[in-house]
Design a protein around this motif. Structure first.
Motif, PDB file in Angstrom:
ATOM      1  N   THR A   1       0.803  -1.222   0.000  1.00 14.35           N
ATOM      2  CA  THR A   1       0.000   0.000   0.000  1.00 14.35           C
ATOM      3  C   THR A   1       0.840   1.278   0.000  1.00 14.35           C
ATOM      4  N   ALA A   2       0.183   2.373  -0.333  1.00 20.46           N
ATOM      5  CA  ALA A   2       0.821   3.691  -0.269  1.00 20.46           C
ATOM      6  C   ALA A   2       1.296   3.971   1.152  1.00 20.46           C
ATOM      7  N   ASP A   3       0.475   3.614   2.128  1.00 18.31           N
ATOM      8  CA  ASP A   3       0.846   3.796   3.538  1.00 18.31           C
ATOM      9  C   ASP A   3       2.176   3.131   3.864  1.00 18.31           C
ATOM     10  N   LEU A   4       2.297   1.883   3.461  1.00 23.16           N
ATOM     11  CA  LEU A   4       3.515   1.129   3.740  1.00 23.16           C
ATOM     12  C   LEU A   4       4.723   1.770   3.056  1.00 23.16           C
ATOM     13  N   LEU A   5       4.565   2.115   1.777  1.00 25.17           N
ATOM     14  CA  LEU A   5       5.667   2.714   1.008  1.00 25.17           C
ATOM     15  C   LEU A   5       6.115   4.045   1.621  1.00 25.17           C
ATOM     16  N   ASP A   6       5.158   4.842   2.060  1.00 29.10           N
ATOM     17  CA  ASP A   6       5.485   6.139   2.656  1.00 29.10           C
ATOM     18  C   ASP A   6       6.098   5.974   4.043  1.00 29.10           C
ATOM     19  N   HIS A   7       5.524   5.065   4.814  1.00 32.07           N
ATOM     20  CA  HIS A   7       5.995   4.840   6.175  1.00 32.07           C
ATOM     21  C   HIS A   7       7.476   4.447   6.202  1.00 32.07           C
ATOM     22  N   PHE A   8       7.862   3.536   5.316  1.00 32.64           N
ATOM     23  CA  PHE A   8       9.255   3.075   5.297  1.00 32.64           C
ATOM     24  C   PHE A   8      10.126   3.852   4.305  1.00 32.64           C
ATOM     25  N   ARG A   9       9.551   4.859   3.640  1.00 33.03           N
ATOM     26  CA  ARG A   9      10.263   5.645   2.621  1.00 33.03           C
ATOM     27  C   ARG A   9      10.921   4.721   1.588  1.00 33.03           C
ATOM     28  N   VAL A  10      10.132   3.840   1.028  1.00 34.88           N
ATOM     29  CA  VAL A  10      10.646   2.825   0.102  1.00 34.88           C
ATOM     30  C   VAL A  10      11.024   3.439  -1.251  1.00 34.88           C
ATOM     31  N   THR A  11      12.234   3.096  -1.700  1.00 40.20           N
ATOM     32  CA  THR A  11      12.751   3.581  -2.988  1.00 40.20           C
ATOM     33  C   THR A  11      12.412   2.612  -4.118  1.00 40.20           C
ATOM     34  N   LEU A  12      12.387   1.311  -3.765  1.00 41.15           N
ATOM     35  CA  LEU A  12      12.248   0.277  -4.784  1.00 41.15           C
ATOM     36  C   LEU A  12      11.518  -0.921  -4.197  1.00 41.15           C
ATOM     37  N   VAL A  13      10.625  -1.524  -4.997  1.00 43.09           N
ATOM     38  CA  VAL A  13       9.930  -2.742  -4.568  1.00 43.09           C
ATOM     39  C   VAL A  13      10.291  -3.847  -5.552  1.00 43.09           C
ATOM     40  N   CYS A  14      10.754  -4.992  -5.033  1.00 40.14           N
ATOM     41  CA  CYS A  14      11.180  -6.087  -5.915  1.00 40.14           C
ATOM     42  C   CYS A  14      10.367  -7.350  -5.686  1.00 40.14           C
ATOM     43  N   HIS A  15      10.189  -8.111  -6.743  1.00 40.47           N
ATOM     44  CA  HIS A  15       9.562  -9.428  -6.652  1.00 40.47           C
ATOM     45  C   HIS A  15      10.320 -10.388  -7.564  1.00 40.47           C
ATOM     46  N   GLY A  16      10.385 -11.647  -7.161  1.00 36.93           N
ATOM     47  CA  GLY A  16      11.078 -12.654  -7.968  1.00 36.93           C
ATOM     48  C   GLY A  16      10.234 -13.113  -9.145  1.00 36.93           C
ATOM     49  N   MET A  17      10.608 -14.241  -9.750  1.00 32.00           N
ATOM     50  CA  MET A  17       9.920 -14.705 -10.947  1.00 32.00           C
ATOM     51  C   MET A  17       8.718 -15.609 -10.632  1.00 32.00           C
ATOM     52  N   THR A  18       8.409 -15.777  -9.351  1.00 31.07           N
ATOM     53  CA  THR A  18       7.260 -16.624  -9.015  1.00 31.07           C
ATOM     54  C   THR A  18       5.966 -15.867  -9.305  1.00 31.07           C
ATOM     55  N   GLU A  19       4.923 -16.632  -9.520  1.00 29.41           N
ATOM     56  CA  GLU A  19       3.618 -16.075  -9.862  1.00 29.41           C
ATOM     57  C   GLU A  19       3.101 -15.189  -8.724  1.00 29.41           C
ATOM     58  N   VAL A  20       2.492 -14.062  -9.095  1.00 30.60           N
ATOM     59  CA  VAL A  20       1.875 -13.200  -8.081  1.00 30.60           C
ATOM     60  C   VAL A  20       0.375 -13.486  -8.056  1.00 30.60           C
ATOM     61  N   VAL A  21      -0.087 -14.071  -6.973  1.00 29.36           N
ATOM     62  CA  VAL A  21      -1.511 -14.377  -6.824  1.00 29.36           C
ATOM     63  C   VAL A  21      -2.256 -13.079  -6.514  1.00 29.36           C
ATOM     64  N   PRO A  22      -3.375 -12.827  -7.196  1.00 33.37           N
ATOM     65  CA  PRO A  22      -4.144 -11.600  -6.914  1.00 33.37           C
ATOM     66  C   PRO A  22      -4.617 -11.534  -5.465  1.00 33.37           C
ATOM     67  N   ASP A  23      -4.894 -10.330  -4.990  1.00 31.03           N
ATOM     68  CA  ASP A  23      -5.426 -10.122  -3.647  1.00 31.03           C
ATOM     69  C   ASP A  23      -6.859 -10.679  -3.598  1.00 31.03           C
ATOM     70  N   LYS A  24      -7.443 -10.720  -2.407  1.00 30.58           N
ATOM     71  CA  LYS A  24      -8.796 -11.278  -2.222  1.00 30.58           C
ATOM     72  C   LYS A  24      -9.807 -10.662  -3.187  1.00 30.58           C
ATOM     73  N   ASP A  25      -9.652  -9.341  -3.450  1.00 34.86           N
ATOM     74  CA  ASP A  25     -10.621  -8.665  -4.325  1.00 34.86           C
ATOM     75  C   ASP A  25     -10.222  -8.744  -5.800  1.00 34.86           C
ATOM     76  N   GLY A  26      -9.213  -9.591  -6.094  1.00 39.92           N
ATOM     77  CA  GLY A  26      -8.806  -9.779  -7.483  1.00 39.92           C
ATOM     78  C   GLY A  26      -7.804  -8.753  -7.993  1.00 39.92           C
ATOM     79  N   SER A  27      -7.416  -7.799  -7.147  1.00 40.71           N
ATOM     80  CA  SER A  27      -6.479  -6.755  -7.598  1.00 40.71           C
ATOM     81  C   SER A  27      -5.020  -7.213  -7.488  1.00 40.71           C
ATOM     82  N   ASP A  28      -4.139  -6.494  -8.178  1.00 39.39           N
ATOM     83  CA  ASP A  28      -2.708  -6.780  -8.165  1.00 39.39           C
ATOM     84  C   ASP A  28      -2.102  -6.185  -6.898  1.00 39.39           C
TER      85      ASP A  28
END
Length: 377
Positions: free
Chosen positions: A291-318
């Motif tokens: 979330t935006a909250d999380l990114l702002d709270h930790f002042r995140v510069t970059l978010v990384c994910h590996g090559m494994t499949e990303v399962v959608p959230d409960k509401d079907g969103s990414d």
């Protein structure tokens, strides 16, 4: 004593210069878990420099059957534990004074469980007699046998269609509701987390100005060489990386992994990830959507994910919708496609072969004894 050594009273007795106390540990380190990491942490605290001897596949096969992971994988795994200063590949199975001297180590450290040689002698007899042996406490609640047990239980439950049994949802907090302190649906042991354990494992370092704050998220279940390769790659993305790992709660992991996952509960996964030298901080029970909250709270510069499949959230969103919108999302190919699922398969296969071999061996020994008995008659 270590304190004397540290204060510069060298074995020679003269006024030696302050010299680092070198500590030795050795083992197979086949299925590395936070119990191993805790042993190495305790050993490192007894001196200034820790060398870890890791046995070859050949040596392990000779003494107790082939390991699940190759020596290259095992060397890399041990090297990734943050209290290890150096590894000694191909260390002999029995710890001798010769080995300690070769690596210039003052003493070796081993857990308080006794290991015996084939003829019933204490493996550490020689170093104990020489006064170059120290003991550390075994970590309660985890062992390789225990983990293998959880995995074997998983296949049994898997065949009994646990997914269709809604009753298990009542137990999703993983605080052993079973009679033996095991959760009835995953067999995860009752590991009692304390703030002290977390403090001992945590780096305690805050991000500094000029650090690149990188966020990664996942289950990190049965923390393994695939995770290490991924984190190492992420670590190489910046001059001064500060990696924060978000760990999902057990219930969340079970939602997207199914079966009996996770094998390790959130508290165990926290320690496993904290023991890795590439990780600076862990979010215990991170939200599935970044979330935006999380990114702002930790002042995140970059978010990384590996090559494994990303399962959608409960509401079907990414779950990575927000970092992608901000243009700070990056896929990282670790070049290693090992997953917890594959490891579970490897271990179960290894264990079943091992048991079959043992049964054959026992049958053979019984036959020999029987033949001898007949001869005596």
């Amino acid at each position: 004593s270590a304190a004397m050594l540290r204060n510069g009273a060298a074995a020679g007795g003269g006024p030696a210069a302050e010299r680092p106390v070198r500590v030795w540990c050795d083992g197979c380190y086949d299925m590395v878990h936070y119990g191993h990491s805790n042993q190495l942490r305790q050993a490192r605290a007894m001196g200034d420099y820790l060398i870890v001897g890791v046995h070859t596949d050949e040596e392990i096969a000779k003494h107790k059957g082939p390991p699940v992971f190759t020596q290259e994988e095992r060397y890399k795994m041990v090297q990734a534990i943050k209290w290890v200063d150096e590894i000694a590949p191909g260390a002999p199975y029995v710890t001798t004074l010769e080995t300690l001297d070769k690596y210039n180590c003052d003493f070796c450290v081993h857990g308080d469980d006794i290991t015996l040689t084939v003829d019933g002698k204490d493996t550490y007899e020689e170093v104990k007699t020489a006064g170059r042996y120290r003991e550390c406490k075994r970590t309660q609640g985890v062992s390789t046998t225990d983990l293998v047990g959880r995995m074997l239980l998983m296949t049994k439950a898997h065949h009994s269609n646990i997914d269709e049994d809604l009753d298990y949802r009542k137990h999703t907090d993983n605080f052993g509701k079973g009679p033996k302190g095991h959760s009835p649906w995953t067999g995860v042991s009752q590991f009692l987390q304390t703030s002290q354990k977390i403090i001992q494992f945590a780096s305690g370092k805050e991000p500094q100005p000029g650090d690149t704050i990188i966020y990664v998220a996942g289950a990190f279940d049965l923390f393994h060489i695939g995770h290490v390769d991924f984190l190492e790659k992420v670590h190489q993305l910046a001059e001064r990386p500060y990696i924060i790992a978000g760990l999902h709660f057990d219930q969340e992991v079970n939602r997207y992994k199914g079966k009996n996952y996770p094998i390790m509960n959130i508290h165990e996964r926290t320690l496993s990830v904290l023991a890795c030298r590439y990780v600076s901080e862990v979010v215990i029970g991170a939200p599935y959507a970044v979330t935006a909250d999380l990114l702002d709270h930790f002042r995140v510069t970059l978010v990384c994910h590996g090559m494994t499949e990303v399962v959608p959230d409960k509401d079907g969103s990414d779950p990575y919708e927000e970092p992608k919108r901000r243009g700070i999302f990056q896929l990282v190919d670790s070049g290693n496609d090992l997953t917890t699922d594959l490891i579970v398969q490897r271990i179960i296969k290894n264990r079943l072969e091992f048991e079959a071999r043992n049964q054959k061996k026992e049958a053979k020994e019984l036959a020999v004894l029987e033949a001898m008995r007949r001869l005596e008659k």
